[in-house]
Design a protein around this motif. Structure first.
Motif, PDB file in Angstrom:
ATOM      1  N   GLY A 121       0.797  -1.214   0.000  1.00 40.12           N
ATOM      2  CA  GLY A 121       0.000   0.000   0.000  1.00 40.12           C
ATOM      3  C   GLY A 121       0.835   1.272   0.000  1.00 40.12           C
ATOM      4  N   ALA A 122       2.117   1.147  -0.285  1.00 34.73           N
ATOM      5  CA  ALA A 122       2.993   2.324  -0.286  1.00 34.73           C
ATOM      6  C   ALA A 122       2.599   3.269  -1.407  1.00 34.73           C
ATOM      7  N   VAL A 123       2.675   4.521  -1.141  1.00 40.17           N
ATOM      8  CA  VAL A 123       2.390   5.536  -2.138  1.00 40.17           C
ATOM      9  C   VAL A 123       3.715   6.167  -2.519  1.00 40.17           C
ATOM     10  N   ASP A 124       3.965   6.225  -3.802  1.00 39.09           N
ATOM     11  CA  ASP A 124       5.248   6.725  -4.265  1.00 39.09           C
ATOM     12  C   ASP A 124       5.095   8.151  -4.776  1.00 39.09           C
ATOM     13  N   PHE A 125       4.689   9.031  -3.860  1.00 39.15           N
ATOM     14  CA  PHE A 125       4.541  10.422  -4.218  1.00 39.15           C
ATOM     15  C   PHE A 125       5.498  11.241  -3.364  1.00 39.15           C
ATOM     16  N   GLY A 126       6.310  12.035  -3.990  1.00 36.02           N
ATOM     17  CA  GLY A 126       7.156  12.971  -3.272  1.00 36.02           C
ATOM     18  C   GLY A 126       8.196  12.336  -2.382  1.00 36.02           C
TER      19      GLY A 126
END
Length: 178
Positions: free
Chosen positions: A21-26
């Motif tokens: 569920g990792a978000v790869d934003f910023g």
């Protein structure tokens, strides 16, 4: 705009398929970046930067950066009126200006520093921000013509409507046991 179902499905699948569920934003902000945006000013003056400005300097900065929107004397511009209105809040036509409505002079500095001038928010130097605040307070009869503001004097200014705000118990902090 609508995405074709195949594109939408691919986007959703990509989000769902991201690991754990990792978000790869910023990226996390650096301490330097946080410090650059940590510019809020409290009513008691905490957060005010070093610097100073005079009413005289403020008039010049105001004419160059503010008068086009707020009018030559803080009145009759195409944007919010900044001066006048004292004593009008209890009338049928209240006029909410810096001098009639705002409870703290520090809020004026904070707003100018972060959000003004409209065409280039945050572009005024600290000394020019103090100066514009001084000039606007002068327009409202709060500072004398030779007035000067800095981080010591600004929080000491008692605005005309300081006591016009009553805390709403619904939003006041609850003290346990009382």
């Amino acid at each position: 705009m609508f995405l074709p179902r195949t594109v939408f499905a691919a986007v959703v699948a990509g989000i769902v398929a991201s690991p754990a569920g990792a978000v790869d934003f910023g990226r996390p902000a650096t301490p330097e970046e946080i410090k650059a945006w940590d510019i809020d000013v409290r009513p008691d003056g905490k957060g005010l930067p070093n610097g100073s400005g005079t009413v005289v300097r403020g008039k010049a900065v105001y004419e160059e950066n503010c008068a086009a929107c707020h009018g030559a004397n803080g009145q009759d511009g195409i944007k919010d009126r900044l001066a006048g209105g004292q004593g009008s809040l209890a009338s049928d036509k209240p006029l909410k200006t810096v001098g009639s409505f705002w409870p703290y002079a520090t809020t004026l500095f904070d707003y100018i520093h972060r959000a003004m001038p409209y065409q280039a928010p945050g572009s005024l130097e600290v000394d020019d921000t103090y100066a514009v605040a001084a000039y606007i307070l002068r327009l409202n009869g709060i500072l004398p013509a030779d007035g000067k503001l800095d981080k010591q004097s600004l929080p000491k200014i008692k605005m005309p409507n300081r006591d016009g705000f009553v805390p709403d118990p619904e939003f006041s902090p609850k003290i346990s046991g009382k």
